[in-house]
Design a protein around this motif. Structure first.
Motif, PDB file in Angstrom:
ATOM      1  N   LYS A  88      36.056  37.302  40.938  1.00 64.29           N
ATOM      2  CA  LYS A  88      35.320  37.941  39.848  1.00 64.29           C
ATOM      3  C   LYS A  88      34.394  36.957  39.140  1.00 64.29           C
ATOM      4  O   LYS A  88      33.243  37.277  38.814  1.00 64.29           O
ATOM      5  CB  LYS A  88      36.301  38.550  38.843  1.00 64.29           C
ATOM      6  N   ASP A  89      34.883  35.745  38.928  1.00 58.89           N
ATOM      7  CA  ASP A  89      34.067  34.737  38.247  1.00 58.89           C
ATOM      8  C   ASP A  89      32.836  34.371  39.073  1.00 58.89           C
ATOM      9  O   ASP A  89      31.743  34.177  38.528  1.00 58.89           O
ATOM     10  CB  ASP A  89      34.903  33.484  37.963  1.00 58.89           C
ATOM     11  N   LYS A  90      33.018  34.255  40.382  1.00 55.18           N
ATOM     12  CA  LYS A  90      31.909  33.888  41.247  1.00 55.18           C
ATOM     13  C   LYS A  90      30.900  35.043  41.386  1.00 55.18           C
ATOM     14  O   LYS A  90      29.689  34.823  41.458  1.00 55.18           O
ATOM     15  CB  LYS A  90      32.422  33.490  42.628  1.00 55.18           C
ATOM     16  N   ALA A  91      31.402  36.274  41.432  1.00 49.26           N
ATOM     17  CA  ALA A  91      30.523  37.429  41.658  1.00 49.26           C
ATOM     18  C   ALA A  91      29.825  37.894  40.394  1.00 49.26           C
ATOM     19  O   ALA A  91      28.747  38.484  40.451  1.00 49.26           O
ATOM     20  CB  ALA A  91      31.330  38.587  42.250  1.00 49.26           C
ATOM     21  N   GLY A  92      30.447  37.668  39.239  1.00 51.74           N
ATOM     22  CA  GLY A  92      29.856  38.136  37.986  1.00 51.74           C
ATOM     23  C   GLY A  92      29.833  39.646  37.907  1.00 51.74           C
ATOM     24  O   GLY A  92      30.840  40.316  38.196  1.00 51.74           O
ATOM     25  N   ASP A  93      28.668  40.213  37.545  1.00 49.98           N
ATOM     26  CA  ASP A  93      28.550  41.661  37.399  1.00 49.98           C
ATOM     27  C   ASP A  93      28.431  42.393  38.730  1.00 49.98           C
ATOM     28  O   ASP A  93      28.398  43.624  38.757  1.00 49.98           O
ATOM     29  CB  ASP A  93      27.326  42.002  36.542  1.00 49.98           C
ATOM     30  N   LYS A  94      28.361  41.662  39.820  1.00 46.75           N
ATOM     31  CA  LYS A  94      28.198  42.317  41.117  1.00 46.75           C
ATOM     32  C   LYS A  94      29.453  43.077  41.549  1.00 46.75           C
ATOM     33  O   LYS A  94      29.370  44.092  42.234  1.00 46.75           O
ATOM     34  CB  LYS A  94      27.820  41.294  42.190  1.00 46.75           C
ATOM     35  N   LEU A  95      30.620  42.573  41.148  1.00 47.14           N
ATOM     36  CA  LEU A  95      31.876  43.187  41.580  1.00 47.14           C
ATOM     37  C   LEU A  95      32.746  43.522  40.380  1.00 47.14           C
ATOM     38  O   LEU A  95      32.750  42.808  39.371  1.00 47.14           O
ATOM     39  CB  LEU A  95      32.652  42.247  42.502  1.00 47.14           C
ATOM     40  N   ASP A  96      33.482  44.617  40.490  1.00 47.24           N
ATOM     41  CA  ASP A  96      34.589  44.928  39.587  1.00 47.24           C
ATOM     42  C   ASP A  96      35.870  44.725  40.390  1.00 47.24           C
ATOM     43  O   ASP A  96      36.183  45.525  41.280  1.00 47.24           O
ATOM     44  CB  ASP A  96      34.493  46.369  39.080  1.00 47.24           C
ATOM     45  N   VAL A  97      36.576  43.657  40.098  1.00 47.28           N
ATOM     46  CA  VAL A  97      37.731  43.261  40.904  1.00 47.28           C
ATOM     47  C   VAL A  97      39.021  43.645  40.195  1.00 47.28           C
ATOM     48  O   VAL A  97      39.193  43.369  39.007  1.00 47.28           O
ATOM     49  CB  VAL A  97      37.715  41.740  41.178  1.00 47.28           C
ATOM     50  N   ARG A  98      39.916  44.266  40.946  1.00 43.63           N
ATOM     51  CA  ARG A  98      41.243  44.607  40.432  1.00 43.63           C
ATOM     52  C   ARG A  98      42.291  44.137  41.441  1.00 43.63           C
ATOM     53  O   ARG A  98      41.958  43.806  42.582  1.00 43.63           O
ATOM     54  CB  ARG A  98      41.366  46.122  40.228  1.00 43.63           C
TER      55      ARG A  98
END
Length: 339
Positions: A40-50
């Motif tokens: 999530k930190d690397k992707a930023g707003d590109k991904l919503d990680v759960r």
């Protein structure tokens, strides 16, 4: 038209990038949470990680279209689970995200497609092209009906719209089923949604024709090509588009048809009721515009039949008006052929 098509298609499709693409990391321990946070930190707003506890839960969420992909942590054999029937492009985007992660571990990534499209439509894009076929049959008929039915009563035109939309939907169902095998079940539902979709376009277009006349073709092209195809999700889901087209996906009729067929055929009907309501809302809008058009036409007819109008308007002016209407009707037929 060139400007509008360029802005719409290039604006929607030229630079697809993930925006809050929902993905999951499979694992219950702290390792999974740390890994998910790192992604999530690397992707930023590109991904919503759960994170999800186990593989079965991830598969269930994929089949309910809650996520686009799920990465199963395994030091020796990591696995990425996708459902490409929901969107081949989204599945590809998720694969591109997690393939380098597995490569960094020095192991190959196994990709498992738990909801693949039918074998005769391996990329799932056939549904999008079905949308195009049904749309063209519908909005091209608007110009033809507007030109040919200008002198017909509202009831007759409504009957024609109903009949034409039925024919278009039957052709669409034939494309989807026996001709190209885009679906392997649920063909009656595909036909019913196609009829709802086509009728909504035709009623709305026929109603707008009363007010827009020769500009009706341009109006329906804007509504049902420029804004419709680009926001349908047939090629790129809203998570891969900019905010404008992504927001249209929530309520535009093309998205209702594409996602409705996907949900019916591949995802057990999950979310189908919302798609049908979207299509029904557009039909209601079309009926409302048609009704308003009928009121406007009756007022015009009463005004034209009043004694004052008859005295003021000389016969030459009436003849010129009729000639202009005939020219407009001929031009609309030519536009329909051109479309």
């Amino acid at each position: 038209m060139c400007l509008g098509m360029g802005l719409a298609y290039l604006g929607a499709f030229a630079t697809p990038e993930p925006h809050h693409l929902p993905v999951a990391v499979v694992g219950a321990g702290p390792e999974a949470k740390v890994f998910a946070q790192t992604v999530k930190d690397k992707a930023g707003d590109k991904l919503d990680v759960r994170t999800v506890a186990d593989r079965a839960t991830a598969v269930d969420q994929l089949r309910h279209r809650d996520i686009t992909g799920a990465y199963v942590l395994n030091a020796k054999a990591p696995e990425l689970i996708v459902a490409s029937a929901g969107s081949d492009m989204s599945a590809t985007a998720v694969t591109k995200v997690f393939t380098p992660v597995a490569s960094a571990q020095g192991v190959p990534l196994k990709v498992t497609d738990v909801v693949p499209p039918v074998s005769d439509d391996p990329t799932g894009s056939g549904i999008f092209f079905l949308l195009i076929a049904v749309s063209i049959g519908s909005y091209a008929s608007v110009a033809a009906l507007g030109a040919a039915g200008a002198g017909l009563s509202l009831k007759v035109r409504a009957a024609l719209v109903t009949g034409v939309s039925f024919v278009v939907s039957v052709i669409g169902a034939a494309f989807a089923g026996p001709l190209f095998h885009l679906v392997d079940h649920g063909l009656w539902g595909v036909w019913a949604m196609s009829w709802l979709y086509s009728a909504g376009i035709l009623f709305l277009g026929a109603g707008l024709h009363t007010f827009l006349k020769r500009w009706t073709t341009l109006a329906v092209m804007v509504l049902f090509v420029m804004l419709n195809f680009t926001s349908s999700g047939g090629l790129f889901r809203p998570e891969l588009q900019n905010g404008f087209f992504g927001s249209l996906h929530a309520f535009w009729n093309g998205a209702g048809l594409v996602e409705g067929i996907r949900n019916l055929v591949y995802f057990g009907g999950h979310g189908l009721d919302r798609n049908v309501w979207v299509l029904a809302a557009w039909l209601v809008l079309g009926l409302a515009v048609m009704a308003v058009a009928g009121l406007a036409e009756r007022r015009r007819a009463r005004a034209a039949a009043s004694p004052v109008t008859a005295e003021v308007a000389p016969s030459g002016a009436v003849t010129a008006a009729l000639a202009e209407e005939a020219d407009e009707a001929e031009e609309e037929v030519e536009e329909a052929v051109g479309v």
